[in-house]
Each structure stands twice: as structure tokens, then as C-alpha cells.
Motif scaffolding. Structure first.
Motif, PDB file in Angstrom:
ATOM      1  N   THR A 287       0.159  17.045 -10.894  1.00 21.31           N
ATOM      2  CA  THR A 287       1.614  16.940 -10.916  1.00 21.31           C
ATOM      3  C   THR A 287       2.126  17.122  -9.490  1.00 21.31           C
ATOM      4  O   THR A 287       1.775  18.091  -8.823  1.00 21.31           O
ATOM      5  CB  THR A 287       2.233  18.037 -11.804  1.00 21.31           C
ATOM      6  N   ALA A 288       2.905  16.186  -9.044  1.00 20.95           N
ATOM      7  CA  ALA A 288       3.489  16.298  -7.705  1.00 20.95           C
ATOM      8  C   ALA A 288       4.996  16.357  -7.860  1.00 20.95           C
ATOM      9  O   ALA A 288       5.576  15.564  -8.605  1.00 20.95           O
ATOM     10  CB  ALA A 288       3.086  15.096  -6.868  1.00 20.95           C
ATOM     11  N   GLU A 289       5.597  17.331  -7.200  1.00 19.83           N
ATOM     12  CA  GLU A 289       7.054  17.462  -7.312  1.00 19.83           C
ATOM     13  C   GLU A 289       7.727  16.952  -6.049  1.00 19.83           C
ATOM     14  O   GLU A 289       7.139  16.959  -4.977  1.00 19.83           O
ATOM     15  CB  GLU A 289       7.421  18.926  -7.560  1.00 19.83           C
ATOM     16  N   ASN A 290       8.975  16.575  -6.209  1.00 19.80           N
ATOM     17  CA  ASN A 290       9.799  16.095  -5.081  1.00 19.80           C
ATOM     18  C   ASN A 290       9.110  14.999  -4.266  1.00 19.80           C
ATOM     19  O   ASN A 290       9.141  15.021  -3.038  1.00 19.80           O
ATOM     20  CB  ASN A 290      10.167  17.266  -4.153  1.00 19.80           C
ATOM     21  N   VAL A 291       8.453  14.100  -4.956  1.00 17.41           N
ATOM     22  CA  VAL A 291       7.813  12.989  -4.233  1.00 17.41           C
ATOM     23  C   VAL A 291       8.911  12.027  -3.774  1.00 17.41           C
ATOM     24  O   VAL A 291       9.795  11.680  -4.550  1.00 17.41           O
ATOM     25  CB  VAL A 291       6.810  12.238  -5.139  1.00 17.41           C
ATOM     26  N   ALA A 292       8.866  11.653  -2.526  1.00 11.73           N
ATOM     27  CA  ALA A 292       9.897  10.757  -2.002  1.00 11.73           C
ATOM     28  C   ALA A 292       9.247   9.727  -1.091  1.00 11.73           C
ATOM     29  O   ALA A 292       8.117   9.906  -0.650  1.00 11.73           O
ATOM     30  CB  ALA A 292      10.929  11.561  -1.215  1.00 11.73           C
ATOM     31  N   PHE A 293       9.976   8.662  -0.826  1.00 12.30           N
ATOM     32  CA  PHE A 293       9.467   7.695   0.154  1.00 12.30           C
ATOM     33  C   PHE A 293      10.568   7.348   1.131  1.00 12.30           C
ATOM     34  O   PHE A 293      11.753   7.541   0.845  1.00 12.30           O
ATOM     35  CB  PHE A 293       8.915   6.438  -0.535  1.00 12.30           C
TER      36      PHE A 293
ATOM     37  N   TYR B 208       0.837  -1.202   0.000  1.00 13.65           N
ATOM     38  CA  TYR B 208       0.000   0.000   0.000  1.00 13.65           C
ATOM     39  C   TYR B 208       0.878   1.259   0.000  1.00 13.65           C
ATOM     40  O   TYR B 208       0.604   2.217  -0.726  1.00 13.65           O
ATOM     41  CB  TYR B 208      -0.957   0.009   1.201  1.00 13.65           C
ATOM     42  N   GLY B 209       1.958   1.198   0.771  1.00 15.23           N
ATOM     43  CA  GLY B 209       2.900   2.326   0.771  1.00 15.23           C
ATOM     44  C   GLY B 209       3.492   2.540  -0.612  1.00 15.23           C
ATOM     45  O   GLY B 209       3.575   3.666  -1.113  1.00 15.23           O
ATOM     46  N   ALA B 210       3.891   1.426  -1.239  1.00 16.81           N
ATOM     47  CA  ALA B 210       4.491   1.509  -2.577  1.00 16.81           C
ATOM     48  C   ALA B 210       3.477   2.073  -3.574  1.00 16.81           C
ATOM     49  O   ALA B 210       3.816   2.887  -4.436  1.00 16.81           O
ATOM     50  CB  ALA B 210       4.960   0.123  -3.020  1.00 16.81           C
ATOM     51  N   LYS B 211       2.221   1.663  -3.421  1.00 26.26           N
ATOM     52  CA  LYS B 211       1.185   2.138  -4.350  1.00 26.26           C
ATOM     53  C   LYS B 211       0.954   3.651  -4.204  1.00 26.26           C
ATOM     54  O   LYS B 211       0.738   4.353  -5.191  1.00 26.26           O
ATOM     55  CB  LYS B 211      -0.120   1.367  -4.078  1.00 26.26           C
ATOM     56  N   GLN B 212       1.028   4.135  -2.959  1.00 27.18           N
ATOM     57  CA  GLN B 212       0.860   5.581  -2.741  1.00 27.18           C
ATOM     58  C   GLN B 212       1.948   6.353  -3.489  1.00 27.18           C
ATOM     59  O   GLN B 212       1.703   7.358  -4.135  1.00 27.18           O
ATOM     60  CB  GLN B 212       0.934   5.931  -1.247  1.00 27.18           C
ATOM     61  N   TYR B 213       3.178   5.850  -3.365  1.00 29.20           N
ATOM     62  CA  TYR B 213       4.313   6.500  -4.025  1.00 29.20           C
ATOM     63  C   TYR B 213       4.150   6.425  -5.544  1.00 29.20           C
ATOM     64  O   TYR B 213       4.302   7.420  -6.262  1.00 29.20           O
ATOM     65  CB  TYR B 213       5.623   5.819  -3.595  1.00 29.20           C
ATOM     66  N   TYR B 214       3.807   5.244  -6.015  1.00 32.98           N
ATOM     67  CA  TYR B 214       3.656   5.019  -7.460  1.00 32.98           C
ATOM     68  C   TYR B 214       2.556   5.934  -8.023  1.00 32.98           C
ATOM     69  O   TYR B 214       2.726   6.579  -9.048  1.00 32.98           O
ATOM     70  CB  TYR B 214       3.326   3.543  -7.703  1.00 32.98           C
ATOM     71  N   ASN B 215       1.425   5.984  -7.319  1.00 30.90           N
ATOM     72  CA  ASN B 215       0.318   6.825  -7.801  1.00 30.90           C
ATOM     73  C   ASN B 215       0.720   8.300  -7.820  1.00 30.90           C
ATOM     74  O   ASN B 215       0.377   9.034  -8.751  1.00 30.90           O
ATOM     75  CB  ASN B 215      -0.928   6.629  -6.930  1.00 30.90           C
ATOM     76  N   ALA B 216       1.457   8.707  -6.779  1.00 31.70           N
ATOM     77  CA  ALA B 216       1.875  10.122  -6.720  1.00 31.70           C
ATOM     78  C   ALA B 216       2.805  10.467  -7.881  1.00 31.70           C
ATOM     79  O   ALA B 216       2.776  11.588  -8.403  1.00 31.70           O
ATOM     80  CB  ALA B 216       2.570  10.403  -5.384  1.00 31.70           C
TER      81      ALA B 216
ATOM     82  N   THR C  91       5.987  -6.478  -7.699  1.00 34.76           N
ATOM     83  CA  THR C  91       5.183  -5.247  -7.708  1.00 34.76           C
ATOM     84  C   THR C  91       5.745  -4.234  -6.704  1.00 34.76           C
ATOM     85  O   THR C  91       5.967  -3.066  -7.034  1.00 34.76           O
ATOM     86  CB  THR C  91       3.711  -5.590  -7.349  1.00 34.76           C
ATOM     87  N   LEU C  92       6.000  -4.716  -5.496  1.00 31.30           N
ATOM     88  CA  LEU C  92       6.517  -3.833  -4.438  1.00 31.30           C
ATOM     89  C   LEU C  92       7.819  -3.171  -4.875  1.00 31.30           C
ATOM     90  O   LEU C  92       7.952  -1.937  -4.839  1.00 31.30           O
ATOM     91  CB  LEU C  92       6.741  -4.657  -3.155  1.00 31.30           C
ATOM     92  N   TYR C  93       8.778  -3.991  -5.293  1.00 33.31           N
ATOM     93  CA  TYR C  93      10.096  -3.441  -5.621  1.00 33.31           C
ATOM     94  C   TYR C  93      10.035  -2.551  -6.862  1.00 33.31           C
ATOM     95  O   TYR C  93      10.640  -1.486  -6.892  1.00 33.31           O
ATOM     96  CB  TYR C  93      11.115  -4.577  -5.809  1.00 33.31           C
ATOM     97  N   HIS C  94       9.281  -2.986  -7.864  1.00 36.00           N
ATOM     98  CA  HIS C  94       9.182  -2.187  -9.088  1.00 36.00           C
ATOM     99  C   HIS C  94       8.573  -0.811  -8.785  1.00 36.00           C
ATOM    100  O   HIS C  94       9.065   0.223  -9.272  1.00 36.00           O
ATOM    101  CB  HIS C  94       8.339  -2.928 -10.129  1.00 36.00           C
ATOM    102  N   GLU C  95       7.525  -0.788  -7.983  1.00 34.46           N
ATOM    103  CA  GLU C  95       6.857   0.497  -7.711  1.00 34.46           C
ATOM    104  C   GLU C  95       7.750   1.437  -6.904  1.00 34.46           C
ATOM    105  O   GLU C  95       7.563   2.642  -6.915  1.00 34.46           O
ATOM    106  CB  GLU C  95       5.508   0.266  -7.011  1.00 34.46           C
ATOM    107  N   LEU C  96       8.737   0.851  -6.202  1.00 35.17           N
ATOM    108  CA  LEU C  96       9.673   1.692  -5.442  1.00 35.17           C
ATOM    109  C   LEU C  96      10.968   1.934  -6.226  1.00 35.17           C
ATOM    110  O   LEU C  96      11.962   2.410  -5.673  1.00 35.17           O
ATOM    111  CB  LEU C  96       9.968   1.050  -4.077  1.00 35.17           C
ATOM    112  N   GLY C  97      10.961   1.578  -7.502  1.00 35.81           N
ATOM    113  CA  GLY C  97      12.088   1.943  -8.376  1.00 35.81           C
ATOM    114  C   GLY C  97      13.246   0.968  -8.409  1.00 35.81           C
ATOM    115  O   GLY C  97      14.304   1.291  -8.952  1.00 35.81           O
ATOM    116  N   VAL C  98      13.084  -0.228  -7.827  1.00 34.77           N
ATOM    117  CA  VAL C  98      14.178  -1.208  -7.825  1.00 34.77           C
ATOM    118  C   VAL C  98      14.122  -2.012  -9.135  1.00 34.77           C
ATOM    119  O   VAL C  98      13.054  -2.503  -9.503  1.00 34.77           O
ATOM    120  CB  VAL C  98      14.020  -2.181  -6.620  1.00 34.77           C
ATOM    121  N   PRO C  99      15.250  -2.157  -9.861  1.00 34.72           N
ATOM    122  CA  PRO C  99      15.225  -3.008 -11.054  1.00 34.72           C
ATOM    123  C   PRO C  99      14.937  -4.474 -10.676  1.00 34.72           C
ATOM    124  O   PRO C  99      15.582  -5.021  -9.781  1.00 34.72           O
ATOM    125  CB  PRO C  99      16.639  -2.872 -11.637  1.00 34.72           C
ATOM    126  N   VAL C 100      13.929  -5.059 -11.338  1.00 29.27           N
ATOM    127  CA  VAL C 100      13.457  -6.407 -10.969  1.00 29.27           C
ATOM    128  C   VAL C 100      13.550  -7.362 -12.155  1.00 29.27           C
ATOM    129  O   VAL C 100      13.155  -7.018 -13.265  1.00 29.27           O
ATOM    130  CB  VAL C 100      11.972  -6.353 -10.513  1.00 29.27           C
TER     131      VAL C 100
END
Ligand code: NAD
Length: 460
Positions: A70-76, A53-61, A191-200
Motif C-alpha cells: 500500500t502506498a499513500e499520497n502517491v503523486a506524479f 513508463y512514467g505513467a506505468k510507475q504511477y499506475y503500478n504504485a 493508455t498514457l492518459y488513462h493511467e494518469l487519471g484523465v477521462p478518455v
């Protein structure tokens, strides 16, 4: 004191049985070696869903432009996500403790070793735990399952190789990951890792990921994930893993064979998710227990071949899902208490969900299974975009609703969905399959508009 029921294992099967039997006024003792809630609550369903769910929030943002945002400087902050996950788990474990807090239920912390009463001493069991002994009339084994470690050289005891429990405990994200096994666990972590930007990279031995699911549904996920950059290698076999110094630090090198030849892959971590096996630890004294494919064999009431011994949940090797475990426990306790009418589990109507993005949800048989069982069926396929709410909230996404009905009597035999948030309405389809509704009966149900669930009404 002689307990009516001794339960070994405090996961969804064990705690459901303990709650049901103790609330019926029967004295119950439940043994748990770790934390109440079992795999599902502590190292399975709940922690993964919290992180996803955390990853999805970041991905959606970071993908909101298609909705005019448009959201700028989105970070997790992965450590904060982990902290929140731990709090969610802790609260739910406390909730289970509360549910078992009644005068008829005793919870013992430790590893339990059951044995039958000596011959001539009547029927029942002695359970040793922490150097104490407990006597019970009935025994229920709910010891769950453990991650299977495949016999691939270099996998076992390799610190860079994780199982799902290690992955859930990690406080830092891996810089890159290879996931061995494209089943449910593999695709949820992908899904989790991809949405947080990790190469999978996902390596799946079968010709497709999620091989037990409907292929039309799986193809939609496969197309989306490959387009998004997840490297999914099907029909590929891992031959060997060995530590490999990578420029950024330690990592693993994998040698695999694919239809195109040999592959060498590198990543900081490898996650192995190639299935789970029944956990039979502590049951050595019940050596006459009948087994089936490495799990405890049970009948339709979860009775084993030994008198007064029941088994529920993953240890029965039926369908390794928390909701199957808790239903098995309800049925088994009902049988033990001789409740009328006796209930059975409808294994033909067990819903399952894969928490990818989009989600996949299904219940009942697939087209392939119908063909294997020689059942003539009619198949209806409807894109999710037939739902107004789906269109409003899933810009650029595709999805599918596939319904399998009996060609002779038009009863609903299976429903297979991909598209958010199908996990939230698969229960309506489960109800139809469980009750054996025909399409004409189902059409009398009114669905709220606008909801994505209306797709069921459109397709059936
Ligand atoms: P799984 O059986 O779902 O998938 C394992 C996958 O690994 C299969 O696709 C298999 O073909 C593949 N595989 C096996 N050996 C391989 C090898 N050597 N190399 C490459 N691929 C290989 O098992 P899982 O994903 O580990 O999940 C375990 C259990 O937990 C399942 O029963 C699952 O249903 C349950 N679970 C359910 C949920 C959920 O309901 N959302 C989530 C997680 C786990």
C-alpha cells in the motif's frame, strides 16, 4: 567533391544508411531539416515510451494492493515526466551524432532539394540546401511521414485539436480527451492518459480497435480497458468538430454517428491519430518517380524506378515502423555496394508491438490472413497464465499466446501475444518465423525458467 551517396532525412532509415555506407569507406552526405533521429526518436517511439513508463510507475504504485503493497499520497509531476522525456531524447540524438561522426560522413542541417544532373552530364544528382549545392552518385530518400489530417469539418487549425506531436509537446495534461482513431498511436495515448487519471474516449471508425491485429488478442485489451473505464466507441464516425466552451475552460464538441445513432461528445482536447502519410516535400524535381498509393514505389532492394535512386522508411508506405526503416536501409546500402550475398527484407517476419498495458506483440500472419491466402493452418491458443512468472507478476491479469502453424509442414507462420512483458520476447518468435522453423525445430530451443517467454515453448 562528388559524394557516393546523398541521403535525405536523418531518421532510422537515413542514419542507418549513412552509418553503413560511411563505415564501408564511401563518402556520404546526409541532409536533415530538423533533428537527427526522425519521428521515432524525436516525436514518436522514444518520447511516448518515456512518458508511458512514467505513467506505468504511477499506475503500478496506485494499484499495488494486489501484491500486498500500500502506498499513500502517491503523486506524479507531468512536467517532470516531460523533462525526463526530453533528456532521454537529447541523449539518444547525441548518440546518433556520435555514430555519424567519421571522416566519410557529412551531416547538413536544412531542407534538401534534389534534382538529376542535366542530360549529357552523366549520372548523378545535385542537391540544393541552404543555398549550397552538393553532387552525388546515388540518392536515397528517407523523408519519412507526417500525421494525416482527415477532411473532417472543424479539425484543421482548431487549437484544441492535437496530433501526436502536439500531445507529446504539451506541458500540462488535458482534463479530458477524445482520441479519434483506435490504431497504434490512439491506443498508446489512451493508455498514457488513462493511467494518469484523465477521462478518455476513443472513437474508432472500424468495428474494432487495432483492426490489423489478431482479434482474440485485441478482445482481451478491449475488455480490460472498457472495464477500467475507457470509453471505446467502435464503428463510430466523426462527422464534425467545433469549439465548445466547457465549464472548466475551452474545449471541443464532437458530433459522431454510431450504429446506435448520433452522439455528441465533449472534451478539453481531441487527439487525431488516423494514420500517417508519406512526406514528399522537396522532391518536386524528381517528377518521374513512380508512386504507389501516395508513397514511393520500391523493389525488394528499395530501388525506385529511377536509376541510382533508392527510398527507405515510411516514405515507401510499406510498414511504417522504425525497425523496418533501418532494415530497408541496410538492404539498400548492401545493394548499392554490391555486397554478396545480396540481402532482401523478410516482410513476412516483421515484429510489431503496441505499448498498451498489457503490451501486445506479434509477428507473421494472422489466422484471417492465412484464410485469405488459402493456407491451411493449425491454431494453438494458450493463456499466459500457463507461465509461472506471468502468474507471479501479473495478479488478476489475463493474456494470450496464439500460434499459427502451417498445417502441412508445421512451420511457424505467426505468433500473437498479449501480456506483459511480451514486447521483450517477440524477437524469439520473429527468429522462428524468419528462419522458417518447424515446431519440432523450435522445441529444441531451451527457454530460461522462470520467464514469461516460456509461454512460447509451451504453445509451440
Ligand atoms: P493506424 O493506421 O495504426 O491507426 C489509425 C486508426 O484510425 C485505424 O484503426 C483506422 O481505422 C482509424 N480511423 C481512420 N480514420 C478514422 C476516422 N475518421 N474516425 C475514426 N477512426 C478512424 O495509424 P496511427 O495509429 O495513426 O499510427 C501511424 C503509424 O505509426 C502506423 O503505421 C503505426 O504502425 C506507426 N506507429 C507504430 C507504433 C509502434 O510500433 N508501437 C507506435 C505509434 C505509431
Amino acid at each position: 567533391m562528388k559524394y557516393f551517396l546523398a541521403i535525405i532525412g536523418g531518421g532510422p532509415a537515413g542514419y542507418t544508411a549513412a552509418e553503413k555506407a560511411s563505415k564501408a569507406g564511401k563518402d556520404v552526405v546526409l541532409f536533415e531539416q530538423s533533428s537527427l533521429g526522425g519521428t521515432c526518436l524525436n516525436v514518436g517511439c522514444i518520447p511516448t515510451k518515456s512518458l508511458l513508463y512514467g505513467a506505468k510507475q504511477y499506475y503500478n504504485a496506485t494499484h499495488a494492493q494486489k501484491y500486498g503493497v500500500t502506498a499513500e499520497n502517491v503523486a506524479f509531476d507531468f512536467a517532470a515526466m516531460q523533462k525526463r522525456k526530453t533528456i532521454v531524447v537529447r541523449k539518444l540524438v547525441a548518440g546518433i551524432k556520435q555514430r555519424l561522426n567519421n571522416e566519410h560522413c557529412t551531416v547538413v542541417s536544412g531542407v534538401a532539394y534534389p534534382r538529376p544532373l542535366p542530360k549529357g552530364k552523366g549520372e548523378g544528382f545535385i542537391i540544393s540546401c541552404n543555398e549550397a549545392e552538393y553532387e552525388a552518385e546515388n540518392l536515397m530518400i528517407c523523408t519519412g511521414s507526417t500525421n494525416f489530417v482527415p477532411p473532417i469539418p472543424g479539425i484543421k487549425d482548431n487549437p484544441a485539436v492535437w496530433d501526436s506531436t502536439d500531445a507529446l509537446a504539451a506541458t500540462e495534461l488535458p482534463k479530458s480527451i477524445i482520441i479519434v482513431g483506435g490504431g497504434v498511436i490512439g491506443m498508446e495515448f489512451a493508455t498514457l492518459y488513462h493511467e494518469l487519471g484523465v477521462p478518455v474516449t476513443v472513437i474508432e471508425a472500424m468495428p474494432t480497435i487495432l483492426p490489423n491485429l489478431d482479434p482474440d488478442v485485441v478482445q482481451i485489451l478491449l475488455d480490460k480497458y472498457r472495464k477500467a473505464g475507457i470509453n471505446i466507441l467502435t464503428g463510430t464516425k466523426v462527422e464534425e468538430a467545433y469549439p465548445q466552451p466547457l465549464p472548466e475552460g475551452k474545449g471541443v464538441r464532437i458530433r459522431a454517428t454510431s450504429p446506435d445513432g448520433e452522439l455528441i461528445l465533449e472534451a478539453e482536447r481531441v487527439l487525431v491519430s488516423v494514420g500517417r502519410r508519406a512526406n514528399l516535400m522537396g522532391l518536386e524535381a524528381l517528377n518521374e518517380l513512380e508512386m504507389e498509393r501516395g508513397a514511393i514505389k520500391v523493389d525488394e532492394f528499395c530501388k525506385t524506378n529511377l536509376p541510382n535512386v533508392y527510398a527507405c522508411g515510411d516514405v515507401t508506405g510499406k510498414i511504417m515502423l522504425a525497425h523496418v526503416a533501418s532494415r530497408q536501409a541496410e538492404v539498400a546500402v548492401g545493394r548499392m555496394l554490391k555486397q554478396i550475398p545480396l540481402q532482401r527484407i523478410a516482410y513476412n517476419a516483421i515484429p510489431s508491438v503496441v505499448y498498451t498495458n498489457p503490451e501486445i506483440a506479434s509477428v507473421g500472419i494472422t489466422e484471417k490472413q492465412a484464410a485469405e491466402m488459402s493456407i491451411p493452418v493449425e491454431v494453438t491458443k494458450l493463456p499466459m497464465t500457463f507461465s509461472g512468472r506471468f502468474m507471479a507478476e501479473n495478479e488478476g491479469e489475463t493474456g494470450l499466446c496464439k500460434v499459427i502453424t502451417d498445417a502441412k509442414n508445421h512451420s511457424i507462420l505467426g505468433v500473437h501475444l498479449i501480456g506483459n512483458p511480451c514486447s521483450e520476447f517477440i524477437a524469439a518468435a520473429s527468429f522462428a518465423v524468419r528462419m522458417g522453423y518447424t515446431t519440432a525445430e523450435f522445441q529444441q530451443v531451451v527457454f530460461p525458467h522462470p520467464t514469461v517467454s516460456e509461454i512460447l515453448h509451451e504453445a509451440i
